[in-house]
Motif scaffolding. Structure first.
Motif, mmCIF file in Angstrom:
data_model
loop_
_atom_site.group_PDB
_atom_site.id
_atom_site.type_symbol
_atom_site.label_atom_id
_atom_site.label_comp_id
_atom_site.label_asym_id
_atom_site.label_seq_id
_atom_site.Cartn_x
_atom_site.Cartn_y
_atom_site.Cartn_z
ATOM 1 N N MET A 70 0.840 -1.189 0.000
ATOM 2 C CA MET A 70 0.000 0.000 0.000
ATOM 3 C C MET A 70 0.878 1.244 0.000
ATOM 4 N N CYS A 71 0.468 2.216 -0.774
ATOM 5 C CA CYS A 71 1.154 3.500 -0.861
ATOM 6 C C CYS A 71 0.263 4.557 -0.211
ATOM 7 N N VAL A 72 0.838 5.324 0.679
ATOM 8 C CA VAL A 72 0.113 6.365 1.403
ATOM 9 C C VAL A 72 0.577 7.711 0.872
ATOM 10 N N LYS A 73 -0.370 8.501 0.372
ATOM 11 C CA LYS A 73 -0.018 9.837 -0.126
ATOM 12 C C LYS A 73 -0.763 10.872 0.711
ATOM 13 N N LEU A 74 0.013 11.619 1.481
ATOM 14 C CA LEU A 74 -0.539 12.653 2.343
ATOM 15 C C LEU A 74 -0.107 14.024 1.832
ATOM 16 N N PRO A 75 -0.849 15.076 2.180
ATOM 17 C CA PRO A 75 -0.430 16.409 1.765
ATOM 18 C C PRO A 75 0.875 16.816 2.448
ATOM 19 N N LYS A 76 1.544 17.797 1.868
ATOM 20 C CA LYS A 76 2.866 18.187 2.387
ATOM 21 C C LYS A 76 2.817 18.745 3.797
ATOM 22 N N ASN A 77 1.652 19.208 4.231
ATOM 23 C CA ASN A 77 1.561 19.760 5.587
ATOM 24 C C ASN A 77 1.216 18.706 6.628
ATOM 25 N N ALA A 78 1.172 17.452 6.244
ATOM 26 C CA ALA A 78 0.847 16.370 7.190
ATOM 27 C C ALA A 78 2.002 16.186 8.172
ATOM 28 N N PRO A 79 1.686 16.100 9.440
ATOM 29 C CA PRO A 79 2.758 15.912 10.424
ATOM 30 C C PRO A 79 3.388 14.521 10.314
ATOM 31 N N GLN A 80 4.655 14.440 10.652
ATOM 32 C CA GLN A 80 5.383 13.179 10.588
ATOM 33 C C GLN A 80 4.724 12.108 11.452
ATOM 34 N N CYS A 81 4.152 12.531 12.580
ATOM 35 C CA CYS A 81 3.517 11.540 13.467
ATOM 36 C C CYS A 81 2.315 10.873 12.790
ATOM 37 N N LEU A 82 1.646 11.573 11.857
ATOM 38 C CA LEU A 82 0.526 10.960 11.132
ATOM 39 C C LEU A 82 1.035 9.873 10.186
ATOM 40 N N HIS A 83 2.153 10.141 9.519
ATOM 41 C CA HIS A 83 2.771 9.118 8.669
ATOM 42 C C HIS A 83 3.073 7.870 9.499
ATOM 43 N N GLN A 84 3.661 8.074 10.653
ATOM 44 C CA GLN A 84 4.034 6.952 11.512
ATOM 45 C C GLN A 84 2.803 6.213 12.032
ATOM 46 N N LEU A 85 1.760 6.960 12.376
ATOM 47 C CA LEU A 85 0.534 6.346 12.881
ATOM 48 C C LEU A 85 -0.128 5.478 11.814
ATOM 49 N N ILE A 86 -0.221 5.995 10.598
ATOM 50 C CA ILE A 86 -0.825 5.232 9.500
ATOM 51 C C ILE A 86 0.008 3.992 9.191
ATOM 52 N N TYR A 87 1.321 4.162 9.154
ATOM 53 C CA TYR A 87 2.201 3.020 8.905
ATOM 54 C C TYR A 87 1.984 1.935 9.967
ATOM 55 N N SER A 88 2.000 2.314 11.224
ATOM 56 C CA SER A 88 1.811 1.350 12.318
ATOM 57 C C SER A 88 0.448 0.672 12.228
ATOM 58 N N HIS A 89 -0.563 1.460 11.892
ATOM 59 C CA HIS A 89 -1.918 0.916 11.771
ATOM 60 C C HIS A 89 -1.987 -0.128 10.651
ATOM 61 N N LEU A 90 -1.435 0.204 9.495
ATOM 62 C CA LEU A 90 -1.473 -0.726 8.367
ATOM 63 C C LEU A 90 -0.658 -1.984 8.648
ATOM 64 N N LYS A 91 0.484 -1.835 9.295
ATOM 65 C CA LYS A 91 1.296 -3.008 9.628
ATOM 66 C C LYS A 91 0.595 -3.881 10.661
ATOM 67 N N SER A 92 -0.222 -3.277 11.532
ATOM 68 C CA SER A 92 -0.966 -4.085 12.503
ATOM 69 C C SER A 92 -2.061 -4.897 11.805
ATOM 70 N N LEU A 93 -2.567 -4.383 10.673
ATOM 71 C CA LEU A 93 -3.572 -5.114 9.904
ATOM 72 C C LEU A 93 -2.947 -6.229 9.071
ATOM 73 N N ASP A 94 -1.742 -5.963 8.553
ATOM 74 C CA ASP A 94 -1.085 -6.931 7.659
ATOM 75 C C ASP A 94 0.416 -6.666 7.701
ATOM 76 N N ASP A 95 1.140 -7.505 8.411
ATOM 77 C CA ASP A 95 2.580 -7.260 8.546
ATOM 78 C C ASP A 95 3.405 -7.887 7.422
ATOM 79 N N GLU A 96 2.748 -8.526 6.447
ATOM 80 C CA GLU A 96 3.481 -9.152 5.342
ATOM 81 C C GLU A 96 3.610 -8.244 4.120
ATOM 82 N N ARG A 97 2.678 -7.349 3.931
ATOM 83 C CA ARG A 97 2.743 -6.447 2.778
ATOM 84 C C ARG A 97 3.470 -5.165 3.164
ATOM 85 N N PHE A 98 4.126 -4.573 2.177
ATOM 86 C CA PHE A 98 4.875 -3.355 2.475
ATOM 87 C C PHE A 98 3.969 -2.128 2.472
#
Length: 110
Positions: A70-98
């Motif tokens: 999955m590719c996550v595209k956020l606006p340039k003003n998105a805080p870094q913590c949101l990137h990390q939160l989404i990444y962690s959330h997606l990995k908790s759903l499926d840790d095999e896909r990138f």
């Protein structure tokens, strides 16, 4: 078949715009799919709604063998913590896909 004929083996897809048939065809043809979820405006979005959107895409497409990540595209003003939160959330759903984050390009110098 045009994709395979031009030696491409992957497509970047917006799941909201792609019918189920496309995923079945990609599986049959051996084409990898990377689902891209794009958030344009974060002003009026709450974190729960954002995570729910990613969860819905994951649940819809998790059984398609062609989906490799999955590719996550956020606006340039998105805080870094949101990137990390989404990444962690997606990995908790499926840790095999990138999961990758597609950042907007820096502004051109004037």
């Amino acid at each position: 078949q045009y994709i395979k004929g031009d030696d491409f083996n992957a497509v970047l897809a917006r799941p909201e715009e792609c019918p189920e048939e496309m995923y079945r065809l990609c599986t049959d043809l051996g084409i990898y799919v990377i689902d891209m979820v794009e958030l344009d405006d974060l002003q009026h979005a709450d974190v729960e709604a954002i995570l729910q959107r990613f969860t819905q895409v994951h649940l819809r497409n998790r059984n398609h063998p062609c989906v490799v990540g999955m590719c996550v595209k956020l606006p340039k003003n998105a805080p870094q913590c949101l990137h990390q939160l989404i990444y962690s959330h997606l990995k908790s759903l499926d840790d095999e896909r990138f999961v990758v984050s597609l950042l907007p390009p820096p502004p051109l110098p004037t």
